[in-house]
Design an enzyme around this catalytic site. Structure first.
Site, PDB file in Angstrom:
ATOM      1  N   HIS A  62      16.819  15.777  -3.669  1.00 38.31           N
ATOM      2  CA  HIS A  62      18.163  16.224  -4.068  1.00 38.31           C
ATOM      3  C   HIS A  62      18.111  17.496  -4.900  1.00 38.31           C
ATOM      4  O   HIS A  62      17.695  17.472  -6.064  1.00 38.31           O
ATOM      5  CB  HIS A  62      18.846  15.087  -4.849  1.00 38.31           C
ATOM      6  N   HIS A  64      20.376  21.497  -5.383  1.00 39.90           N
ATOM      7  CA  HIS A  64      21.486  22.377  -4.978  1.00 39.90           C
ATOM      8  C   HIS A  64      20.998  23.823  -5.117  1.00 39.90           C
ATOM      9  O   HIS A  64      21.107  24.410  -6.195  1.00 39.90           O
ATOM     10  CB  HIS A  64      22.703  22.189  -5.891  1.00 39.90           C
ATOM     11  N   GLU A 142      27.614  19.164   2.882  1.00 42.71           N
ATOM     12  CA  GLU A 142      28.450  18.376   1.970  1.00 42.71           C
ATOM     13  C   GLU A 142      29.923  18.435   2.350  1.00 42.71           C
ATOM     14  O   GLU A 142      30.475  19.490   2.618  1.00 42.71           O
ATOM     15  CB  GLU A 142      28.273  18.884   0.540  1.00 42.71           C
ATOM     16  N   SER A 146      39.835  16.097  -1.853  1.00 44.25           N
ATOM     17  CA  SER A 146      40.618  14.876  -2.072  1.00 44.25           C
ATOM     18  C   SER A 146      42.104  15.097  -1.771  1.00 44.25           C
ATOM     19  O   SER A 146      42.842  14.146  -1.560  1.00 44.25           O
ATOM     20  CB  SER A 146      40.460  14.417  -3.524  1.00 44.25           C
ATOM     21  N   HIS A 180      30.559  14.396  -1.223  1.00 45.15           N
ATOM     22  CA  HIS A 180      30.452  14.909  -2.598  1.00 45.15           C
ATOM     23  C   HIS A 180      30.501  13.793  -3.624  1.00 45.15           C
ATOM     24  O   HIS A 180      29.569  13.662  -4.427  1.00 45.15           O
ATOM     25  CB  HIS A 180      31.517  15.981  -2.893  1.00 45.15           C
ATOM     26  N   HIS A 207      26.901  11.521  -4.052  1.00 46.67           N
ATOM     27  CA  HIS A 207      26.901  11.327  -5.511  1.00 46.67           C
ATOM     28  C   HIS A 207      27.729  10.080  -5.793  1.00 46.67           C
ATOM     29  O   HIS A 207      28.789   9.881  -5.190  1.00 46.67           O
ATOM     30  CB  HIS A 207      27.565  12.512  -6.219  1.00 46.67           C
ATOM     31  N   GLU A 210      28.163   8.874 -11.462  1.00 43.52           N
ATOM     32  CA  GLU A 210      27.267   9.691 -12.281  1.00 43.52           C
ATOM     33  C   GLU A 210      27.640   9.572 -13.763  1.00 43.52           C
ATOM     34  O   GLU A 210      26.775   9.417 -14.604  1.00 43.52           O
ATOM     35  CB  GLU A 210      27.379  11.146 -11.796  1.00 43.52           C
ATOM     36  N   ASP A 309      17.672  17.443  -8.823  1.00 41.81           N
ATOM     37  CA  ASP A 309      19.017  17.997  -8.813  1.00 41.81           C
ATOM     38  C   ASP A 309      18.866  19.534  -8.826  1.00 41.81           C
ATOM     39  O   ASP A 309      17.767  20.050  -8.684  1.00 41.81           O
ATOM     40  CB  ASP A 309      19.839  17.493 -10.015  1.00 41.81           C
TER      41      ASP A 309
HETATM   42  C1  BEZ Z   1      38.425  17.690  -5.040  1.00 44.93           C
HETATM   43  O1  BEZ Z   1      38.531  18.316  -4.006  1.00 44.93           O
HETATM   44  O2  BEZ Z   1      39.102  16.708  -5.289  1.00 44.93           O
HETATM   45  C2  BEZ Z   1      37.403  18.108  -6.077  1.00 44.93           C
HETATM   46  C3  BEZ Z   1      36.623  19.220  -5.880  1.00 44.93           C
HETATM   47  C4  BEZ Z   1      35.688  19.583  -6.848  1.00 44.93           C
HETATM   48  C5  BEZ Z   1      35.540  18.815  -7.990  1.00 44.93           C
HETATM   49  C6  BEZ Z   1      36.329  17.708  -8.179  1.00 44.93           C
HETATM   50  C7  BEZ Z   1      37.261  17.341  -7.219  1.00 44.93           C
HETATM   51 FE   FE2 Z   2      23.791  16.743  -7.171  1.00 45.07          FE
END
Ligand code: BEZ
Ligand code: FE2
Length: 405
Positions: A62, A64, A142, A146, A180, A207, A210, A309
């Site tokens: 893992h 980035h 990734e 949301s 993500h 993830h 965390e 990470d």
């Molecule tokens: C989201 O798309 O909800 C999001 C993107 C980055 C960090 C946290 C939430």
């Molecule tokens: Fe990570």
């Protein structure tokens, strides 16, 4: 054909003497040096130094790479101030991070013996670097998003990146999928992505739990994430619950990263579904997330890898720096047992988790090998794991598919 004759060799999770190996791109034979010389009279002989130890190449599950420009920019100490600092500085950090910088990050891993790594890719910008680096790369495309208004566009972008990575298979790329997190991926697209991983048998990672703030948001719809979502997304409710999220991965073994804030019941669920955990001790410490109870993880027989990470939450990508930190963080664990477990967590364990033909010195496995030199003779064979972790900064020799790098 090459024959390598180290002083000590790590086979079947223990250290042995008087064993050499013959290899081409694969490990061909394991025997005494005398027998191998008879069997392969034309082989090139590589003699290890006096206190040399041969390991399978290490696997860092893992990282980035896209955030490799960070050194002193991001705010450490607590998760939410860190996430805020990522949002504020993201564009600058991404712009600064050119191919040269990412190749340097790959090289830092290489010097510490990492022959395979898992790159979590948010934008696909490191694909070219991952093709060029000598290491094998599990390329985790990734999925994020949301907000229902944007998820389709973000999902299509994810699909395009996934397709691009599939076209790089001959260049050492293993296409894979990363979700993500529970708070940032809408369940509608999450289910579609998991379905792809299941149908195409692609490595899958996410993830998971965390920080304490993540738990509070998902469980109580409150805490620091409420302010964050109101500020950046005009949202005041999470898109999923912890149980809905984890159940979306049923029957699709997934590598959950962090899981520091998972309860015993959630860890039991992870175990029951054949999932595994990526443990990033320095990242967890720097972001104020706490300590993964590896004694619980182990008692449930959950396979786990130790990983660095990215440089967005760490000060180096040297896998031995990570193991040394793990050794100190888990202070309650018997030192000797923990050292051996940590070596397993970067070799056979991640290889098994992702079905890689490496991570073990065994006939038929890929000849991904690293030779390290201990500074002096170890007190006993039993001490070699600990002494390797304490004293190794750089490996002395490294082979990928039998090629010396
Ligand atoms: C989201 O798309 O909800 C999001 C993107 C980055 C960090 C946290 C939430
Ligand atoms: Fe990570």
């Amino acid at each position: 054909m090459k024959i390598i004759n180290p002083n000590y060799i790590y086979i079947d999770d223990i250290f042995q003497e008087n064993i050499a190996i013959a290899f081409s791109d694969k490990i061909e034979a394991i025997d005494s040096i005398e027998n191998l010389k008879i069997e392969y009279p034309d082989a090139e002989i590589i003699e290890g130094d006096k206190n040399s130890v041969l390991y399978p190449g290490f696997i860092n599950t893992h990282v980035h790479l896209e955030f490799s420009a960070n050194k002193t920019t991001l705010k450490y100490g607590d998760f939410m101030p860190w996430l805020d600092s990522v949002i504020i500085n993201r564009d600058d950090l991404l712009q600064e991070c050119n191919n040269e910088m990412m190749l340097k990050a790959c090289n830092e891993m290489l010097l510490s013996g990492v022959t395979t790594f898992g790159a979590i890719s948010s934008f696909g910008t490191e694909l070219e670097v991952c093709e060029k680096t000598p290491q094998k790369v599990i390329f985790f495309n990734e999925l994020i998003g949301s907000n229902m208004a944007y998820v389709d566009a973000l999902y299509n972008d994810f699909l395009e990146r996934l397709t691009a990575s599939k076209q790089s298979k001959e260049k050492g790329i293993i296409p894979a999928i990363a979700i993500h997190s529970p708070y940032s991926v809408h369940p509608v697209v999450l289910k579609r992505a998991v379905e792809i991983a299941k149908n195409e048998n692609l490595p899958l990672s996410a993830h998971f739990l965390e920080s304490q703030s993540e738990r509070e948001w998902l469980e109580n719809e409150s805490g620091e994430f409420l302010d964050f979502f109101q500020k950046y997304f005009n949202a005041s409710k999470p898109v999923t619950t912890i149980s809905e999220f984890i159940e979306s991965f049923d029957e699709v073994p997934t590598h959950f990263t962090h899981a520091v804030q998972a309860t015993d019941e959630e860890l039991e669920y992870i175990a029951s579904q054949g999932h595994s955990i990526a443990h990033c001790p320095r990242s967890n410490r720097l972001l104020g997330c706490g300590r993964l109870p590896i004694e619980k993880v182990q008692s449930l027989d959950i396979p786990f890898s130790v990983a660095t990470d990215g440089l967005s939450s760490n000060n180096s990508l040297n896998i031995f720096d990570e193991l040394r930190s793990a050794l100190m963080l888990h202070h309650q664990a018997p030192l000797d047992k923990l050292s051996k477990l940590l070596i397993k967590s970067i070799t056979s364990q991640p290889a098994k988790i992702f079905g890689l033909n490496s991570g073990e010195i065994k006939v038929g496995k890929d000849a991904d090998l690293v030779l390290i030199n201990l500074p002096n003779r170890p007190n006993s064979l039993d001490d070699i794991a600990l002494q390797t972790i304490l004293h190794t900064q750089k490996v002395d020799m490294l082979f990928i598919n039998g090629y010396s790098i």
